[in-house]
Structure formats: C-alpha cells, structure tokens
Design a protein around this motif. Structure first.
Motif, PDB file in Angstrom:
ATOM      1  N   TRP A   1       0.837  -1.194   0.000  1.00 46.75           N
ATOM      2  CA  TRP A   1       0.000   0.000   0.000  1.00 46.75           C
ATOM      3  C   TRP A   1       0.878   1.253   0.000  1.00 46.75           C
ATOM      4  N   PRO A   2       0.592   2.221  -0.853  1.00 49.38           N
ATOM      5  CA  PRO A   2       1.397   3.459  -0.892  1.00 49.38           C
ATOM      6  C   PRO A   2       1.129   4.329   0.337  1.00 49.38           C
ATOM      7  N   ASN A   3       2.123   5.139   0.676  1.00 49.04           N
ATOM      8  CA  ASN A   3       1.931   6.059   1.799  1.00 49.04           C
ATOM      9  C   ASN A   3       1.151   7.281   1.358  1.00 49.04           C
ATOM     10  N   PHE A   4       0.847   8.157   2.312  1.00 44.99           N
ATOM     11  CA  PHE A   4       0.014   9.323   2.025  1.00 44.99           C
ATOM     12  C   PHE A   4       0.665  10.242   0.999  1.00 44.99           C
ATOM     13  N   ARG A   5       1.970  10.427   1.118  1.00 47.37           N
ATOM     14  CA  ARG A   5       2.684  11.332   0.200  1.00 47.37           C
ATOM     15  C   ARG A   5       2.612  10.814  -1.237  1.00 47.37           C
TER      16      ARG A   5
ATOM     17  N   THR B   1      -2.226  11.537  -7.200  1.00 52.78           N
ATOM     18  CA  THR B   1      -3.510  12.204  -7.411  1.00 52.78           C
ATOM     19  C   THR B   1      -3.329  13.520  -8.155  1.00 52.78           C
ATOM     20  N   ILE B   2      -2.314  14.284  -7.757  1.00 60.18           N
ATOM     21  CA  ILE B   2      -2.033  15.566  -8.422  1.00 60.18           C
ATOM     22  C   ILE B   2      -1.640  15.329  -9.875  1.00 60.18           C
TER      23      ILE B   2
END
Length: 225
Positions: A184-188, A194-195
């Motif tokens: 799972w990717p981290n928040f960053r 997403t950007i």
C-alpha cells in the motif's frame, strides 16, 4: 450417493414446479370503493382481470419468467450437467426478487390503475413470501444436487480432483495470500499520484477543447464562404 443425487434432482424440479403453480393461485387483490376484486398472480403478470384489461406488472412478469426458466433448467439438469448451475443461479435471483416483492407494499408491484374505482392493492395470505420460501428451498435443493453430483463424478472418474467446496476454500486461501502481497502506498505517494492524474486530465481536456475550437472555427469559415 446416487440415490441422494436422484432424490435432490427430482426434489429441485418438484419445488420449482410448485413455485410456478403458486403464481396461478390468488395472491393479490385490487381494492375498490365497492369491495375487493380478487385477482391471481398470472392475471397481474399478463394484464387481465375478470375479463377487463388492467395494466400488467412487468416486475411480476419478470419473476414469473425467472421461475419458468428455473423449472426448465431443473428439468434439463436431469440429463445435462451444464444446466445445474443455471438452475441455482435463476433460483436464487428469483427467490431474492420475490422476497423483495413480499416485503414491499403491494401497490408497488401490482398495477391497479386500469381497474375502475380502484383505491389500492394488497397481498393475499402473504403468498409472495410463500413463493419466495419455496424458491429458496428450490435453490438449496439445487445446491445440494450440484455438490453431490460433483463429488460423485470425481469418485467415478478416479482422478484426484477437488470438490466444489474445496475449490472455493482454495480460492479464498489463494486470494488471502495474494492480498498480503499488496504494497500500500503512503500518504505522500497517494497525493503525488492524485495531483499527477488531475494535471494530466486538465492537459488532455485543454487539448481536446483546443482541437474542438479549431475545427469549429474552420467549419464556420468554410460555411461562411
């Protein structure tokens, strides 16, 4: 085991046939100002009530067709193996839909708009719920028949094959092991990706708008000349 297979195959066909017959017994009535006009399931499905035309219920007709297909595939499964799954599939969908019908207000599924002076509709003796129960029993019998037939075919073939429950358990175990491998990717990383997606959508949208604007201007120029 062969006797059990034969028993459940016949039981599935009998239960499906009973469910079909129940459609032709009075299970709903149209309430009028002068009294109750009793109709039967088939009449609500096909749009005929005591010689006068009423608006048929497409949803009840749909369940009737599903029940007829359940009976058909249950009969074919006595000879053709491939129709056993179809019997279970049509049976469970039909049972759930009839359960929704039985738990809902009758006016939602019985269209009484074509009956003069009609003020509402109601079910008789909870018949839709009875039909649903019979269909659930049909599905359960069909599943039992399917499992017994599958195990019997493995025994007769003498091959080391997995039965249907064993294949389901194996699939779930494999799914669980594969799920554990997910990183799972981290928040960053999520925000960064997403950007990037939003930027690419904006760029592609702008490009399409420019092409559309250019073609529109070109067509205007051609037609104006």
């Amino acid at each position: 085991m062969k006797i059990q297979k034969k028993l459940f195959s016949v039981l599935t066909l009998v239960l499906a046939s009973v469910a079909l017959v129940l459609y032709f017994l009075p299970f709903g009535r149209v309430i009028t100002a002068g009294g109750d006009t009793v109709g039967v399931g088939a009449e609500f499905c096909f749009g005929s009530l005591d010689g006068e035309s009423i608006s048929k219920s497409s949803k009840l007709l749909f369940t009737l067709i599903l029940t007829a297909f359940t009976v058909l595939f249950a009969a074919l499964s006595l000879k053709y193996k491939g129709t056993r799954w179809a019997t279970v599939g049509f049976g469970i969908v039909d049972a759930v839909f009839m359960l929704v019908v039985g738990l809902s207000y009758a006016g939602r599924f019985i269209d009484y708009g074509g009956v003069a002076g009609a003020t509402g509709a109601a079910y008789v003796y909870g018949m839709p719920l009875i039909i649903s129960a019979v269909l659930f029993l049909t599905t359960a019998s069909g599943v039992a028949y399917l499992l017994i037939a599958d195990k019997l075919s493995i025994i007769e073939s003498g091959e080391a094959k997995l039965t249907i429950p064993q294949r389901v358990v194996k699939f779930l175990k494999d799914y669980k092991s594969e799920f554990k491998k997910i990183v799972w990717p981290n928040f960053r990383t999520v925000m960064k990706n997403t950007i990037i997606v939003f930027v690419m959508c904006a760029v592609v949208g702008a490009f399409i708008w420019l092409v559309d604007f250019g073609l529109d201007s070109l067509l205007d120029l051609i037609y104006n000349r």
